[in-house]
Write a protein that holds these residues in place. Sequence first.
Motif, mmCIF file in Angstrom:
data_model
loop_
_atom_site.group_PDB
_atom_site.id
_atom_site.type_symbol
_atom_site.label_atom_id
_atom_site.label_comp_id
_atom_site.label_asym_id
_atom_site.label_seq_id
_atom_site.Cartn_x
_atom_site.Cartn_y
_atom_site.Cartn_z
ATOM 1 N N VAL A 1 10.351 44.996 27.901
ATOM 2 C CA VAL A 1 11.174 44.010 28.624
ATOM 3 C C VAL A 1 10.576 43.714 30.001
ATOM 4 O O VAL A 1 9.781 44.504 30.518
ATOM 5 N N ASP B 1 9.319 44.439 21.880
ATOM 6 C CA ASP B 1 8.291 44.457 22.930
ATOM 7 C C ASP B 1 8.895 44.995 24.222
ATOM 8 O O ASP B 1 10.113 45.175 24.326
ATOM 9 N N SER C 1 12.989 41.121 26.144
ATOM 10 C CA SER C 1 11.533 40.974 26.009
ATOM 11 C C SER C 1 11.193 39.611 25.401
ATOM 12 O O SER C 1 12.077 38.838 25.032
#
Length: 313
Positions: free
Chosen positions: A272, A270, A265
């Motif tokens: 990917v 977060d 990511s």
Amino acid sequence: MAELAVDKHVKYILSVEKNKDSFESVVMDHLRMNGAYWGLTALDLLGKLDSVNVDEVISWILKCQHESGGFSGNIGHDPHILYTLSAVQVLALFNKLDVLDIDKVATYITGLQNEDGSFSGDMWGEVDTRFSYIAICCLSILCCLDKINVEKAVSYILSCKNLDGGFGCTPGGESHAGQIFCCVGALALTGSLHYVDKDLLGWWLCERQVKSGGLNGRPEKLPDVCYSWWVLSSLIMIDRVHWIDKEKLVKFILDCQDVENGGISDRPDDAVDVYHTYFGVAGLSLLNYPGLKAIDPAYALPVDVVNRIFFSG
């Protein structure tokens, strides 16, 4: 420090291509050619390019070519210089440049050069230094660089240089790491790096490293894995990569992995995507991470692919 989850990343990249109904696949439909380049180059750097069906990929790429010689992001979309480079890069990965009518592709790109040396992205005329890099990179791979006015192309890029040593997308545009890669890459490929103030630009680029070890694209922005490519490749091309903390950057990239499902990511924890997966792997390759093939900082292709283009036969 975490290790690179190679098998998980390979599985993730292959799944993005197979699952046509996923959110990622649907939103990327119009730029699938770029997605193919990101995913396939990442697979090659990981030593797993043989996991894909070459004939299937080549057949799809050729269906994206238009009468003009340019390629679109997917079947049924309009051609653009961005997708044309990605198509050429993927064919180079598979050693299949011979399926191309090279003159036709070169003519398409040549036709996008403007009077001032800049390049438009397509028939609608948007101008950006990204397109200068793309044109130069693509024609260089096809050994057709002499078909454009290289002197004017270089002159236009230099007109986009700023007082901080960086480059913008047009003259007077803000310095940005992505544009700097494009301008430095284009200057490298045309033998024009002597025009760059390497210390001044090197200072601006190494200032992009933040406390976490990651790199950002402009002052005061958050770090993002993709700048592990844009900033790092530029530093390598101007021979100033020793000005950043490489170990901290390796740790930052590895911390952005999804070690359970694969993929990388923009920042730790977060979601990917294939874009950041490629640039994370490419950044690690530039950092000489063990087990990865070496990548060329100017062509954004594995070094063995570049050598094959220019030194085989």
